[in-house]
Every structure is written in C-alpha cells, then in structure tokens.
Design a protein around this motif. Structure first.
Motif, PDB file in Angstrom:
ATOM      1  N   VAL A 278      55.494  31.713  41.360  1.00 31.70           N
ATOM      2  CA  VAL A 278      56.502  32.718  40.989  1.00 31.70           C
ATOM      3  C   VAL A 278      55.859  34.102  40.991  1.00 31.70           C
ATOM      4  CG1 VAL A 278      57.906  33.549  39.059  1.00 31.70           C
ATOM      5  CG2 VAL A 278      57.921  31.133  39.648  1.00 31.70           C
ATOM      6  N   GLN A 279      56.637  35.111  41.373  1.00 28.89           N
ATOM      7  CA  GLN A 279      56.064  36.453  41.459  1.00 28.89           C
ATOM      8  C   GLN A 279      56.168  37.233  40.152  1.00 28.89           C
ATOM      9  OE1 GLN A 279      57.047  38.575  45.205  1.00 28.89           O
ATOM     10  NE2 GLN A 279      58.045  36.670  45.835  1.00 28.89           N
ATOM     11  N   PHE A 280      57.321  37.118  39.471  1.00 21.74           N
ATOM     12  CA  PHE A 280      57.510  37.890  38.245  1.00 21.74           C
ATOM     13  C   PHE A 280      58.223  37.045  37.183  1.00 21.74           C
ATOM     14  CE2 PHE A 280      57.343  40.909  41.722  1.00 21.74           C
ATOM     15  CZ  PHE A 280      56.384  41.807  41.267  1.00 21.74           C
ATOM     16  N   ILE A 281      57.973  37.410  35.916  1.00 20.74           N
ATOM     17  CA  ILE A 281      58.566  36.708  34.783  1.00 20.74           C
ATOM     18  C   ILE A 281      59.252  37.721  33.882  1.00 20.74           C
ATOM     19  CG2 ILE A 281      58.132  35.225  32.783  1.00 20.74           C
ATOM     20  CD1 ILE A 281      55.407  34.549  34.161  1.00 20.74           C
ATOM     21  N   PHE A 282      60.531  37.478  33.593  1.00 16.94           N
ATOM     22  CA  PHE A 282      61.178  38.199  32.508  1.00 16.94           C
ATOM     23  C   PHE A 282      61.244  37.243  31.331  1.00 16.94           C
ATOM     24  CE2 PHE A 282      64.824  38.947  29.782  1.00 16.94           C
ATOM     25  CZ  PHE A 282      64.607  40.263  29.415  1.00 16.94           C
ATOM     26  N   LYS A 283      60.798  37.695  30.178  1.00 17.67           N
ATOM     27  CA  LYS A 283      60.785  36.834  29.001  1.00 17.67           C
ATOM     28  C   LYS A 283      61.521  37.544  27.881  1.00 17.67           C
ATOM     29  CE  LYS A 283      57.685  33.501  26.947  1.00 17.67           C
ATOM     30  NZ  LYS A 283      57.838  33.744  25.506  1.00 17.67           N
ATOM     31  N   GLY A 284      62.507  36.862  27.287  1.00 19.21           N
ATOM     32  CA  GLY A 284      63.280  37.510  26.241  1.00 19.21           C
ATOM     33  C   GLY A 284      64.013  36.539  25.350  1.00 19.21           C
TER      34      GLY A 284
ATOM     35  N   MET B  40      56.753  40.899  33.187  1.00 17.37           N
ATOM     36  CA  MET B  40      55.336  40.852  33.563  1.00 17.37           C
ATOM     37  C   MET B  40      55.164  40.166  34.914  1.00 17.37           C
ATOM     38  SD  MET B  40      53.683  37.963  31.035  1.00 17.37           S
ATOM     39  CE  MET B  40      54.541  36.431  30.651  1.00 17.37           C
ATOM     40  N   SER B  41      54.046  40.453  35.550  1.00 17.42           N
ATOM     41  CA  SER B  41      53.732  39.821  36.823  1.00 17.42           C
ATOM     42  C   SER B  41      53.119  38.452  36.574  1.00 17.42           C
ATOM     43  CB  SER B  41      52.762  40.684  37.628  1.00 17.42           C
ATOM     44  OG  SER B  41      51.478  40.700  37.009  1.00 17.42           O
ATOM     45  N   SER B  42      53.230  37.571  37.560  1.00 16.14           N
ATOM     46  CA  SER B  42      52.631  36.243  37.414  1.00 16.14           C
ATOM     47  C   SER B  42      51.112  36.333  37.396  1.00 16.14           C
ATOM     48  CB  SER B  42      53.089  35.326  38.551  1.00 16.14           C
ATOM     49  OG  SER B  42      52.669  35.835  39.803  1.00 16.14           O
ATOM     50  N   SER B  43      50.564  37.300  38.120  1.00 20.45           N
ATOM     51  CA  SER B  43      49.109  37.489  38.118  1.00 20.45           C
ATOM     52  C   SER B  43      48.604  37.770  36.712  1.00 20.45           C
ATOM     53  CB  SER B  43      48.745  38.648  39.054  1.00 20.45           C
ATOM     54  OG  SER B  43      47.394  39.024  38.902  1.00 20.45           O
ATOM     55  N   LEU B  44      49.312  38.645  35.990  1.00 16.54           N
ATOM     56  CA  LEU B  44      48.905  38.970  34.624  1.00 16.54           C
ATOM     57  C   LEU B  44      49.153  37.786  33.695  1.00 16.54           C
ATOM     58  CD1 LEU B  44      47.796  40.915  32.597  1.00 16.54           C
ATOM     59  CD2 LEU B  44      50.065  41.949  32.386  1.00 16.54           C
ATOM     60  N   ALA B  45      50.229  37.045  33.908  1.00 14.42           N
ATOM     61  CA  ALA B  45      50.522  35.883  33.064  1.00 14.42           C
ATOM     62  C   ALA B  45      49.388  34.868  33.124  1.00 14.42           C
ATOM     63  CB  ALA B  45      51.830  35.228  33.506  1.00 14.42           C
ATOM     64  N   ARG B  46      48.820  34.669  34.298  1.00 18.25           N
ATOM     65  CA  ARG B  46      47.708  33.715  34.427  1.00 18.25           C
ATOM     66  C   ARG B  46      46.475  34.206  33.675  1.00 18.25           C
ATOM     67  NH1 ARG B  46      50.140  33.223  39.593  1.00 18.25           N
ATOM     68  NH2 ARG B  46      48.796  34.827  40.510  1.00 18.25           N
ATOM     69  N   ARG B  47      46.232  35.512  33.735  1.00 21.81           N
ATOM     70  CA  ARG B  47      45.081  36.064  32.997  1.00 21.81           C
ATOM     71  C   ARG B  47      45.329  36.040  31.486  1.00 21.81           C
ATOM     72  NH1 ARG B  47      44.595  41.702  35.398  1.00 21.81           N
ATOM     73  NH2 ARG B  47      46.572  41.225  36.426  1.00 21.81           N
TER      74      ARG B  47
END
Length: 411
Positions: free
Chosen positions: A241-247, A315-322
């Motif tokens: 996945v490229q991006f995540i919206f969380k709410g 947030m981006s998926s790249s940041l979510a993994r980090r």
C-alpha cells in the motif's frame, strides 16, 4: 492493564443487560440482513468455533478470516525477501497470550505513589501483541492499493461504521487509485454480553469483510495497542500500500481533497516522510484528575513531543514501516496519538501541520453555526466530530452539484 482483569457482574444486572442486548441484537441483525439483501454480499463463511475474550489467556490462534485458515498470498517475491531481512513474520504469529503482570514494578517507590487507575496499565504494558479474532490477510493481496483507510471503532458502534462505509470509507477506485477500508476493534469491555456482541461483529464481518479484531479489551488505555498491533499487521499483509489514512469512526473525511493532498506531496517528492494532520506542539501532560487525558507525574513528567490529533491523519507506507521498527523499543503510553509522537521523535521527524485537518471541529464551540456549514466541509480534509446521522447528512449536502460556495472558505 484492564484487559487481563474482568469483574463478576452483579446478579440482578445480568438478566437486564442480557434482555437489552437481545433486543439490540435483533435490531442490528435486521439492519445487517437488509444490507446483505442490498447486494453487499456475504463473504466466505467462518469457522463456527468462538472463544470469548475471557479465555484469551490460554487460547490457541484460531483466527477467522475471509480466506479461511490459509495465509495471505505473498504479494511480491521482493517483499517476502525483505521480511526475511527485517525479521517480520509472514503471518500473524501472536497465537497464544499468557502475559502475567510485571511484579517487580510493585516494589518501586514511584509505583506506590501512582494513581491506582494506572496500576494495571503499568503492570501489563509489556503485553504488546495479541491473538487475532478476525483477520483479513487478503485485503491488499492484489498489490495495487493506493490508499488504505484505517478506522478505529468498537463493537457497539455499528451505526458509525455503517455511515463510514456509505461515505468516505467506501471501497472504490477514483481516477485509477484504489481505496480499501479496515476497521480496528478489540474485545467487548467488562460488564457487557461478550458472547452476543462477538457473534454480532462476526456476522457484520461476514457481510462486509473489513474488520480486524484483536483479543484485548477495547478501553481508552488500550487504544495504543491498536496502533502497535496494526503497524505490525500492516508490515505483514499490506506493505504494498502506498498511503494510510488513520482516524476515528466519528469524523468527516473529504476523500477528494485527501487524494489531492497526496498527489501534491508526490509531485513535490515529499511523500517518503509524510505524516500530516492537526499538529499539537509544546503540549504538556494534563494533571486534572477529572480529565480523560489525565496523566500522573509518576508516569510522565516532561513536555510531550509534537504529535497529531488522533481523530485523523495521513502517513506514507514507508514511514509506517519505520514507525513499527521504532515502536517495538518504545514503552507503551496510555494516550495513543502521543505515543506515535514519541515514535516519530525517535525517527528524528516531526508531524506536519495542515489546516485542512480539524480534529477539534471547525471551531471548538460545539454550537457554532460554522460547524454545520457545508462549504467548510467542501474545502477541508478531516472534521471531527460528527454523529452517524450528521455524517450522512453532511456527505449528501457537500456532494450536491448545486452547492455553490462563493469563494474558498477558511476560518
């Protein structure tokens, strides 16, 4: 931590609660059956076995999912190789929970002074990953999901989930960009008819196939468990996945504006570290004992790092993994959005402020007419907080072709 302790219900209250839940169950099942007839379709049938959240401390991992007992298909060979390198399991591996309290903490002076409301949290905050009751490893199996909408909810908030599914959480493809939705749930809290509620949520998931549920109690302090368990789940099943919206399930999200923001950040090549929302800076712990967000000095006694309001952020998926990697070494904190701020600080990153995210509403005065003005909603990205009926009404009004806003509205 609250999820490891359940009190016996008073004898007189039990039949009253059961009768109330039976009536509510009939209403909910009727609504779900109507949705089923409307073409939403029943997903693959689940294994009939169910073990209530009272027995999760010794339960084997019998996870219900839309693909039965099989594991999620591997999206790409390179993702599988990456999991081997970083130690991420290929499937959910928290199958049995036997997490006893950390008795050594009781001998420390600060713990003796600590407000008793936080005792169970502190004694069990090393309990991090929990067995899954409902899983959907196939959610991102096609490897082509642009945006994953991840919504925090609890079992009883069926109406809110229904409203989200009909509005901004609808699974669809917009301009070639595929959007998927998931709701994050724990187990019913103490004093509720857990067996009936669990059967209801399993029936709801049979229809929609969009629920992830873990076996910890759905309490305020346990919201952080939803963060860490989701981050781990995402690394296993949805890395493509490229991006995540969380709410939250009580926000309004303007999907078009959200996708537009993503497009701008991609064009500017500022998407790798993307973490944007309603940023709160220079905050300190609240010491008012009556506040929902009260934190005693013994638990935390310094300013908070910058963080975003948990009502909704991108947030981006790249940041979510980090974030997942650093979260494993970060001690759990009872306020989930502050916890993510702590993880960002470890990455030497700060959340980005965007005026389109209004997690405290358009104005903090609930009765203000601006909070119900459609032109604000048309130009914003996230507005908190709305009832299910308000969300459905505002969504309908904002999308009307005859809605004319004289100029770009701002506050």
């Amino acid at each position: 931590m609250d999820h490891l302790f359940r009190r016996k219900r008073l004898g007189l209250l039990k039949p009253l609660l059961s009768l109330s839940l039976v009536f509510a169950s009939f209403l909910m099942i009727h609504k779900l059956k109507l949705a089923e007839k409307d073409g939403l379709g029943v997903k693959h049938a689940r294994d009939a076995d169910w073990c209530g959240s009272g027995c999760f401390s010794f339960k084997k991992g019998d996870v219900k999912s839309a693909v039965g007992s099989s594991e999620a298909p591997v999206l790409h060979k390179e993702l599988d190789a990456q999991r081997v390198l970083n130690g991420t399991p290929a499937s959910w591996d928290a199958q049995v929970l036997n997490c006893s309290e950390d008795a050594s903490v009781k001998n420390q002076d600060w713990f003796r002074r600590l407000d008793p409301r936080f005792h169970q949290f502190v004694l069990h905050r090393h309990c991090r990953y929990f067995p899954m009751l409902i899983n959907h490893p196939e959610k991102c199996a096609d490897g082509d999901v642009h945006l994953l909408m991840v919504v925090k909810s609890v079992i009883e908030q069926h109406d809110r989930r229904e409203a989200v599914r009909k509005t901004w959480g609808k699974e669809q493809t917009i301009d070639g960009k595929k959007i998927k939705t998931l709701f994050l749930l724990g187990s019913p809290t103490t004093g509720k008819d857990t067996k009936n509620l669990q059967k209801l949520i399993e029936y709801e998931d049979r229809i929609y196939g969009d629920i992830l549920q873990w076996d910890f109690m759905d309490t305020f302090f346990n919201l952080t468990l939803k963060e860490v368990n989701f981050l781990k789940w995402f690394g296993i099943y949805c890395s493509g996945v490229q991006f995540i919206f969380k709410g939250d399930d009580d926000v309004f999200v303007n999907t078009h504006n959200l996708l537009e923001l993503i497009g701008f950040r991609v064009e500017e090549r500022k998407d790798a570290d993307l973490f944007v929302g309603d940023t709160i800076s220079k905050a300190i712990p609240i010491r008012n004992r009556q506040s929902k967000y009260y934190i005693p000095k013994e638990l935390y006694d310094k300013p908070y790092p910058p963080y975003v309001g948990g009502g909704g952020f991108l947030m981006s998926s790249s940041l979510a993994r980090r974030l997942f990697v650093v979260s494993e070494a970060q001690e759990l904190y009872p306020i989930d959005d502050v916890f993510l701020g702590m993880c960002l600080q470890k990455l030497r990153l700060a959340p980005q402020m965007h005026p389109g995210f209004r997690t405290f509403g358009i104005t903090r005065r609930r009765v203000s007419p601006m909070n119900s003005e459609p032109c604000f909603y048309k130009n914003l990205i996230v507005v908190h907080k709305l009832s299910a009926a308000e969300l459905l009404r505002m969504w309908s009004v904002v999308r009307r072709e005859d809605l004319v806003c004289a100029q770009r509205t701002s506050v």
